[in-house]
Scaffold this active site. Sequence first.
Site, PDB file in Angstrom:
ATOM      1  N   THR A  19     -65.658   1.131  66.274  1.00  0.00           N
ATOM      2  CA  THR A  19     -67.007   1.675  66.130  1.00  0.00           C
ATOM      3  C   THR A  19     -67.433   2.522  67.320  1.00  0.00           C
ATOM      4  O   THR A  19     -68.110   3.537  67.158  1.00  0.00           O
ATOM      5  CB  THR A  19     -67.998   0.490  65.969  1.00  0.00           C
ATOM      6  OG1 THR A  19     -67.586  -0.248  64.829  1.00  0.00           O
ATOM      7  CG2 THR A  19     -69.415   0.948  65.790  1.00  0.00           C
ATOM      8  N   ASP A  63     -58.773   0.984  63.340  1.00  0.00           N
ATOM      9  CA  ASP A  63     -59.684  -0.162  63.306  1.00  0.00           C
ATOM     10  C   ASP A  63     -58.933  -1.323  63.949  1.00  0.00           C
ATOM     11  O   ASP A  63     -57.731  -1.502  63.719  1.00  0.00           O
ATOM     12  CB  ASP A  63     -60.014  -0.487  61.844  1.00  0.00           C
ATOM     13  CG  ASP A  63     -61.089  -1.549  61.724  1.00  0.00           C
ATOM     14  OD1 ASP A  63     -62.223  -1.197  61.368  1.00  0.00           O
ATOM     15  OD2 ASP A  63     -60.787  -2.745  61.977  1.00  0.00           O
ATOM     16  N   SER A  64     -59.630  -2.117  64.730  1.00  0.00           N
ATOM     17  CA  SER A  64     -58.894  -3.139  65.487  1.00  0.00           C
ATOM     18  C   SER A  64     -58.328  -4.241  64.598  1.00  0.00           C
ATOM     19  O   SER A  64     -57.479  -5.009  65.028  1.00  0.00           O
ATOM     20  CB  SER A  64     -59.748  -3.722  66.612  1.00  0.00           C
ATOM     21  OG  SER A  64     -60.667  -4.653  66.135  1.00  0.00           O
ATOM     22  N   SER A  65     -58.749  -4.307  63.335  1.00  0.00           N
ATOM     23  CA  SER A  65     -58.124  -5.268  62.411  1.00  0.00           C
ATOM     24  C   SER A  65     -56.665  -4.904  62.163  1.00  0.00           C
ATOM     25  O   SER A  65     -55.881  -5.738  61.713  1.00  0.00           O
ATOM     26  CB  SER A  65     -58.854  -5.280  61.072  1.00  0.00           C
ATOM     27  OG  SER A  65     -60.215  -5.493  61.291  1.00  0.00           O
ATOM     28  N   THR A  95     -64.328  -4.206  68.138  1.00  0.00           N
ATOM     29  CA  THR A  95     -64.677  -5.544  68.642  1.00  0.00           C
ATOM     30  C   THR A  95     -63.944  -6.666  67.908  1.00  0.00           C
ATOM     31  O   THR A  95     -63.796  -7.756  68.456  1.00  0.00           O
ATOM     32  CB  THR A  95     -66.194  -5.805  68.499  1.00  0.00           C
ATOM     33  OG1 THR A  95     -66.559  -5.617  67.126  1.00  0.00           O
ATOM     34  CG2 THR A  95     -66.997  -4.872  69.379  1.00  0.00           C
ATOM     35  N   ASP A  96     -63.487  -6.385  66.676  1.00  0.00           N
ATOM     36  CA  ASP A  96     -62.974  -7.492  65.856  1.00  0.00           C
ATOM     37  C   ASP A  96     -61.817  -8.245  66.518  1.00  0.00           C
ATOM     38  O   ASP A  96     -61.780  -9.470  66.484  1.00  0.00           O
ATOM     39  CB  ASP A  96     -62.532  -6.967  64.477  1.00  0.00           C
ATOM     40  CG  ASP A  96     -63.724  -6.557  63.618  1.00  0.00           C
ATOM     41  OD1 ASP A  96     -64.867  -6.890  63.989  1.00  0.00           O
ATOM     42  OD2 ASP A  96     -63.510  -5.906  62.580  1.00  0.00           O
ATOM     43  N   GLN A 282     -60.658 -26.871  68.315  1.00  0.00           N
ATOM     44  CA  GLN A 282     -61.370 -25.948  67.426  1.00  0.00           C
ATOM     45  C   GLN A 282     -62.873 -25.934  67.724  1.00  0.00           C
ATOM     46  O   GLN A 282     -63.626 -25.213  67.067  1.00  0.00           O
ATOM     47  CB  GLN A 282     -61.091 -26.237  65.946  1.00  0.00           C
ATOM     48  CG  GLN A 282     -61.412 -27.632  65.498  1.00  0.00           C
ATOM     49  CD  GLN A 282     -61.001 -27.875  64.045  1.00  0.00           C
ATOM     50  OE1 GLN A 282     -61.867 -28.039  63.210  1.00  0.00           O
ATOM     51  NE2 GLN A 282     -59.719 -27.908  63.737  1.00  0.00           N
ATOM     52  N   CYS A 283     -63.326 -26.699  68.710  1.00  0.00           N
ATOM     53  CA  CYS A 283     -64.722 -26.581  69.170  1.00  0.00           C
ATOM     54  C   CYS A 283     -64.880 -25.216  69.845  1.00  0.00           C
ATOM     55  O   CYS A 283     -63.945 -24.693  70.446  1.00  0.00           O
ATOM     56  CB  CYS A 283     -65.048 -27.638  70.217  1.00  0.00           C
ATOM     57  SG  CYS A 283     -65.035 -29.305  69.586  1.00  0.00           S
TER      58      CYS A 283
HETATM   59  N1  ASP Z   1     -63.958  -3.134  62.474  1.00  0.00           N
HETATM   60  C1  ASP Z   1     -64.268  -2.555  63.761  1.00  0.00           C
HETATM   61  C2  ASP Z   1     -63.074  -2.777  64.667  1.00  0.00           C
HETATM   62  O1  ASP Z   1     -62.892  -3.855  65.160  1.00  0.00           O
HETATM   63  C3  ASP Z   1     -65.496  -3.157  64.324  1.00  0.00           C
HETATM   64  C4  ASP Z   1     -65.852  -2.647  65.696  1.00  0.00           C
HETATM   65  O2  ASP Z   1     -65.399  -1.633  66.145  1.00  0.00           O
HETATM   66  O3  ASP Z   1     -66.656  -3.293  66.347  1.00  0.00           O
HETATM   67  O4  ASP Z   1     -62.302  -1.881  64.864  1.00  0.00           O
END
Ligand code: ASP
Length: 352
Positions: A19, A63-65, A95-96, A282-283
């Site tokens: 993003t 995208d970081s996914s 961020t993901d 997992q906490c």
């Molecule tokens: N789906 C985006 C990513 O992780 C979300 C982000 O950038 O925050 O690449």
Amino acid sequence: MIDMGENDSRILLIYTGGTIGSVKDNDSGALVPIDFSEIHRHVPELEQPGRSIESASFEPPIDSSNMGPEHWKLLAQIIRDHYVDFDGFVVLHGTDTLAYTASALSFMLEGLRKPIILTGSQLPIGLPRTDGRENLLASVEIAAAMRLGKPIIQEVAVYFGSSLFRGNRTHKASAESMQAIISPNLPALAEAGVDIIYNDAQMFQDPVETFALWDTLESNVAWLPLFPGQPIDVIRRVTEWPELKGLVLSTFGSGNAPSNPEFKAALSEAHDRGVVMVNVSQCGHGAVHPERYATAHLLRDCGVIPGGDMTTEAALTKLMVSLGKGWKGEDMRSAMLHNLRGELTRYSSLVS
Ligand code: ASP
């Protein structure tokens, strides 16, 4: 490139995607990546006296996914190839999976004496309410910050929502908040208010003095969170995978698991085959304490290594890098129990 003079601190900005580097396309309304070589046009405040910034970008940005070990390797190699030429590095990332990349880089890059700051944003840099502008500008300032001629930060760190955290302590905790990234088990390395206040007591400097890159990662690892009533067949499907080399178990509370003989047998068999197993809680906060409950003794008896207060992200990437180094047996056990890059604090009670 923003060129400002010979003695400027030199920062390399690396855009991987996500993003932070996007704007809204007026026609379609979709988020599209900016031309990253033009970043200073979107954020003119990057131009500050005493600093020169160069940029590089993944082609295409992702995208970081979609990030994985091959991308971590590419990123780490860019840093290695430019290590002597720059004073600091800022990596812009979705961020993901930012916490996974930060953790992986921390274990892959040894002997760091320069800052590697990862950041991202919840809103695109092209939107008026974006958090990307502040995250980017503060990250660059931190990457350029020196004290007595040495970089203040000499490790992989994540800047997000006014805080700087150790990279391998981070976790994405919110899909909504501007403080999306947290460090559940370690205080911030710095807080940005009117001034950026550094928390010297928390800083990490690798005792290894020579910079090196470890870029062989073992991908045949698995993550198995436990839940009440979990079918043993599911556990067996994972532990009996013939290629399995490493397993992170996410257990209850301070590291507890069901006292089920079949579960115990599945883990013992995997251990006997040489699978390295690590126990994390997992906490959201706290550590594994194998000495506390009988339900944790079972795991220890099956050869599962207590992971202290490591995040899952840190445990998985530490396993991938350590297995990739070829560590086995006692060397591997000791590596997982001890602090390699400041990823765990409570190991003394675990080792005793
Ligand atoms: N789906 C985006 C990513 O992780 C979300 C982000 O950038 O925050 O690449």
